[in-house]
Design a protein around this motif. Structure first.
Motif, PDB file in Angstrom:
ATOM      1  N   TYR A 102       0.841  -1.144  -0.095  1.00 28.47           N
ATOM      2  CA  TYR A 102       0.010  -0.029  -0.181  1.00 28.47           C
ATOM      3  C   TYR A 102       0.888   1.161  -0.006  1.00 28.47           C
ATOM      4  CZ  TYR A 102       0.977  -0.468   5.166  1.00 28.47           C
ATOM      5  OH  TYR A 102       1.390  -0.758   6.309  1.00 28.47           O
ATOM      6  N   LEU A 159      -1.493   8.042   1.691  1.00 26.48           N
ATOM      7  CA  LEU A 159      -2.183   9.114   1.130  1.00 26.48           C
ATOM      8  C   LEU A 159      -2.318  10.226   2.429  1.00 26.48           C
ATOM      9  CD1 LEU A 159      -3.641  10.958  -1.035  1.00 26.48           C
ATOM     10  CD2 LEU A 159      -5.725   9.752   0.043  1.00 26.48           C
ATOM     11  N   TYR A 213      -3.924   8.145   5.120  1.00 25.85           N
ATOM     12  CA  TYR A 213      -4.561   7.100   5.046  1.00 25.85           C
ATOM     13  C   TYR A 213      -3.580   6.029   4.329  1.00 25.85           C
ATOM     14  CZ  TYR A 213      -8.633  10.134   4.782  1.00 25.85           C
ATOM     15  OH  TYR A 213      -9.694  10.864   5.510  1.00 25.85           O
ATOM     16  N   LEU A 255      -3.597   3.628   1.049  1.00 21.61           N
ATOM     17  CA  LEU A 255      -4.047   3.409  -0.171  1.00 21.61           C
ATOM     18  C   LEU A 255      -3.739   2.197  -0.823  1.00 21.61           C
ATOM     19  CD1 LEU A 255      -5.949   4.762  -2.057  1.00 21.61           C
ATOM     20  CD2 LEU A 255      -4.046   5.831  -2.959  1.00 21.61           C
ATOM     21  N   GLY A 303      -7.027   0.282  -4.839  1.00 21.64           N
ATOM     22  CA  GLY A 303      -7.585   1.922  -4.608  1.00 21.64           C
ATOM     23  C   GLY A 303      -8.547   2.089  -3.620  1.00 21.64           C
ATOM     24  N   SER A 304      -8.490   1.034  -2.588  1.00 16.73           N
ATOM     25  CA  SER A 304      -9.438   1.331  -1.288  1.00 16.73           C
ATOM     26  C   SER A 304      -8.430   2.249  -0.379  1.00 16.73           C
ATOM     27  CB  SER A 304      -9.763   0.307  -0.612  1.00 16.73           C
ATOM     28  OG  SER A 304      -8.664  -0.604  -0.280  1.00 16.73           O
ATOM     29  N   LYS A 305      -9.267   3.099   0.193  1.00 19.82           N
ATOM     30  CA  LYS A 305      -8.614   3.941   1.198  1.00 19.82           C
ATOM     31  C   LYS A 305      -8.831   3.714   2.725  1.00 19.82           C
ATOM     32  CE  LYS A 305      -9.646   8.544   1.442  1.00 19.82           C
ATOM     33  NZ  LYS A 305     -10.000   9.821   0.921  1.00 19.82           N
TER      34      LYS A 305
END
Length: 76
Positions: free
Chosen positions: A8, A11, A24, A26, A30-32
């Motif tokens: 990951y 962000l 976050y 990420l 694409g999941s946050k």
């Protein structure tokens, strides 16, 4: 897949209204997901240069320690 093996990125966002820095995780899909948030220093850089440097150092250390790739490269 757990956090130890998942790749990951981080962000980093600044919430000006709350005066917080929010980080976050990420995922590659694409999941946050919220990692952490911290209040921004109450003083400006010119008011407290050492306080700003300490804040920036802690931020960098936290990002490195949370990164599986950085931990591997740095031997953490």
């Amino acid at each position: 897949m757990d956090d130890e093996t998942e790749n990951y990125a981080h962000l980093v966002e600044v919430d000006a209204e709350k005066k917080q820095l929010v980080i976050y995780r990420l995922s590659a899909s694409g999941s946050k997901r919220l990692f952490t948030s911290i209040d921004l220093p109450s003083e400006t850089f010119s008011e407290n240069k050492d306080g700003f440097r300490e804040f920036a150092t802690r931020l960098g250390e936290n990002l490195l320690v949370d990164s599986p790739v950085a931990r591997d490269v740095l031997g953490l």
